[in-house]
Design a protein around this motif. Structure first.
Motif, PDB file in Angstrom:
ATOM      1  N   GLY A 211       0.843  -1.195   0.000  1.00 56.79           N
ATOM      2  CA  GLY A 211       0.000   0.000   0.000  1.00 56.79           C
ATOM      3  C   GLY A 211       0.873   1.237   0.000  1.00 56.79           C
ATOM      4  N   ALA A 212       0.244   2.366   0.059  1.00 57.78           N
ATOM      5  CA  ALA A 212       0.990   3.627   0.091  1.00 57.78           C
ATOM      6  C   ALA A 212       1.893   3.645   1.316  1.00 57.78           C
ATOM      7  N   GLY A 213       3.182   3.764   1.095  1.00 56.80           N
ATOM      8  CA  GLY A 213       4.127   3.880   2.197  1.00 56.80           C
ATOM      9  C   GLY A 213       4.499   2.578   2.857  1.00 56.80           C
ATOM     10  N   GLY A 214       4.195   1.434   2.278  1.00 54.94           N
ATOM     11  CA  GLY A 214       4.520   0.191   2.945  1.00 54.94           C
ATOM     12  C   GLY A 214       4.990  -0.888   1.990  1.00 54.94           C
ATOM     13  N   GLU A 215       5.748  -1.816   2.535  1.00 55.57           N
ATOM     14  CA  GLU A 215       6.217  -2.969   1.782  1.00 55.57           C
ATOM     15  C   GLU A 215       5.299  -4.150   2.065  1.00 55.57           C
ATOM     16  N   ALA A 216       5.150  -5.022   1.111  1.00 56.41           N
ATOM     17  CA  ALA A 216       4.351  -6.237   1.302  1.00 56.41           C
ATOM     18  C   ALA A 216       5.100  -7.193   2.229  1.00 56.41           C
TER      19      ALA A 216
ATOM     20  N   VAL B 260      -0.427 -19.482  -0.819  1.00 51.03           N
ATOM     21  CA  VAL B 260      -0.260 -18.999   0.552  1.00 51.03           C
ATOM     22  C   VAL B 260      -0.116 -17.485   0.464  1.00 51.03           C
ATOM     23  N   GLN B 261      -1.060 -16.770   1.097  1.00 48.55           N
ATOM     24  CA  GLN B 261      -1.054 -15.308   1.060  1.00 48.55           C
ATOM     25  C   GLN B 261      -0.994 -14.748   2.472  1.00 48.55           C
ATOM     26  N   LEU B 262      -0.263 -13.680   2.630  1.00 48.64           N
ATOM     27  CA  LEU B 262      -0.198 -12.942   3.879  1.00 48.64           C
ATOM     28  C   LEU B 262      -0.383 -11.478   3.525  1.00 48.64           C
ATOM     29  N   ARG B 263      -1.430 -10.900   4.020  1.00 51.18           N
ATOM     30  CA  ARG B 263      -1.689  -9.490   3.709  1.00 51.18           C
ATOM     31  C   ARG B 263      -2.163  -8.755   4.939  1.00 51.18           C
TER      32      ARG B 263
ATOM     33  N   VAL C 195       9.006 -15.291   8.171  1.00 51.82           N
ATOM     34  CA  VAL C 195       8.080 -14.245   7.752  1.00 51.82           C
ATOM     35  C   VAL C 195       8.666 -12.905   8.156  1.00 51.82           C
ATOM     36  N   THR C 196       8.604 -11.940   7.246  1.00 51.70           N
ATOM     37  CA  THR C 196       9.094 -10.597   7.559  1.00 51.70           C
ATOM     38  C   THR C 196       8.115  -9.556   7.027  1.00 51.70           C
ATOM     39  N   ASP C 197       8.142  -8.412   7.667  1.00 50.27           N
ATOM     40  CA  ASP C 197       7.385  -7.248   7.203  1.00 50.27           C
ATOM     41  C   ASP C 197       8.197  -6.031   7.607  1.00 50.27           C
ATOM     42  N   ALA C 198       8.794  -5.385   6.618  1.00 56.69           N
ATOM     43  CA  ALA C 198       9.732  -4.289   6.874  1.00 56.69           C
ATOM     44  C   ALA C 198       9.104  -3.094   7.574  1.00 56.69           C
ATOM     45  N   ASP C 199       7.797  -2.908   7.451  1.00 54.74           N
ATOM     46  CA  ASP C 199       7.217  -1.681   8.000  1.00 54.74           C
ATOM     47  C   ASP C 199       6.271  -1.904   9.179  1.00 54.74           C
ATOM     48  N   SER C 200       6.260  -3.102   9.780  1.00 52.42           N
ATOM     49  CA  SER C 200       5.368  -3.338  10.907  1.00 52.42           C
ATOM     50  C   SER C 200       5.917  -4.450  11.797  1.00 52.42           C
ATOM     51  N   PRO C 201       5.818  -4.282  13.138  1.00 52.51           N
ATOM     52  CA  PRO C 201       6.299  -5.326  14.042  1.00 52.51           C
ATOM     53  C   PRO C 201       5.326  -6.494  14.194  1.00 52.51           C
ATOM     54  N   ASP C 202       4.074  -6.310  13.748  1.00 51.05           N
ATOM     55  CA  ASP C 202       3.101  -7.397  13.837  1.00 51.05           C
ATOM     56  C   ASP C 202       2.146  -7.323  12.647  1.00 51.05           C
ATOM     57  N   PHE C 203       1.259  -8.285  12.581  1.00 52.00           N
ATOM     58  CA  PHE C 203       0.333  -8.384  11.456  1.00 52.00           C
ATOM     59  C   PHE C 203      -1.104  -8.130  11.889  1.00 52.00           C
ATOM     60  N   ALA C 204      -1.309  -7.346  12.962  1.00 49.76           N
ATOM     61  CA  ALA C 204      -2.649  -7.036  13.448  1.00 49.76           C
ATOM     62  C   ALA C 204      -3.497  -6.474  12.314  1.00 49.76           C
ATOM     63  N   GLY C 205      -4.708  -7.031  12.155  1.00 45.64           N
ATOM     64  CA  GLY C 205      -5.598  -6.602  11.093  1.00 45.64           C
ATOM     65  C   GLY C 205      -5.340  -7.298   9.768  1.00 45.64           C
TER      66      GLY C 205
END
Length: 163
Positions: A11-16, A160-163, A48-58
């Motif tokens: 999304g705007a300002g974030g990495e998948a 397998v999707q993670l969003r 699993v990694t997400d460069a712009d968030s410490p968790d996957f809440a929501g």
């Protein structure tokens, strides 16, 4: 079985988010798939990694059987019968399934099972604040597959999707 991993476009300002460590293929014998839920991945194999968030809440973890280019649940009739395919999560030392689909990894609530993966349907988990990268990796590692067919197709694909 062929696994494909997909993330949503950032999304705007974030990495998948990224899922690493899934093998391109997982071999299951007909006997193993017929015997009941069989683990797809070894413990500790998924990252699993997400460069712009410490968790996957929501967020959502979704695993979908795919035939050709369409999700299996969208094909009517399914190639070898929807009721023969079952995705699931194996409870164990790290993962516990509580009332109303509550999921806990290492004792911490990480989400809720919103679709159970039965009869060819996707398996879907609504993720909560406790769903950090290690917890989501543990959910993916707990994935199981079963197929009750006495003459299953030689290969199945899973998305397998993670969003």
């Amino acid at each position: 079985m062929v696994l494909r991993r997909f993330g949503e476009a950032p999304g705007a300002g974030g990495e998948a988010p990224e899922i690493a460590g899934l093998p391109a293929r997982v071999a299951l014998s007909e006997g193993a798939a017929n015997a009941g839920p069989t683990a797809l991945f070894a413990p500790g194999s998924v990252r699993v990694t997400d460069a712009d968030s410490p968790d996957f809440a929501g967020g959502v973890l979704r695993v979908t059987p795919v035939f050709a280019s369409a999700p299996l649940s969208e094909l009517r009739p399914a190639p070898d019968g929807l009721s023969q395919h079952a995705l699931g999560l194996a409870e164990g030392p790290r993962l516990a399934l509580g009332p109303e689909g509550e999921l806990r990894v290492d004792g911490a609530r990480v989400g809720r099972l919103t679709r159970d993966g039965a009869e060819g349907a996707p398996l879907e988990v609504a993720l909560e604040a406790g769903a950090g990268p290690a917890a989501v990796a543990a959910l993916i590692e707990a994935l199981t597959y079963a197929n009750a067919s006495d003459d299953p197709a030689p290969a199945h694909a899973l998305r397998v999707q993670l969003r």
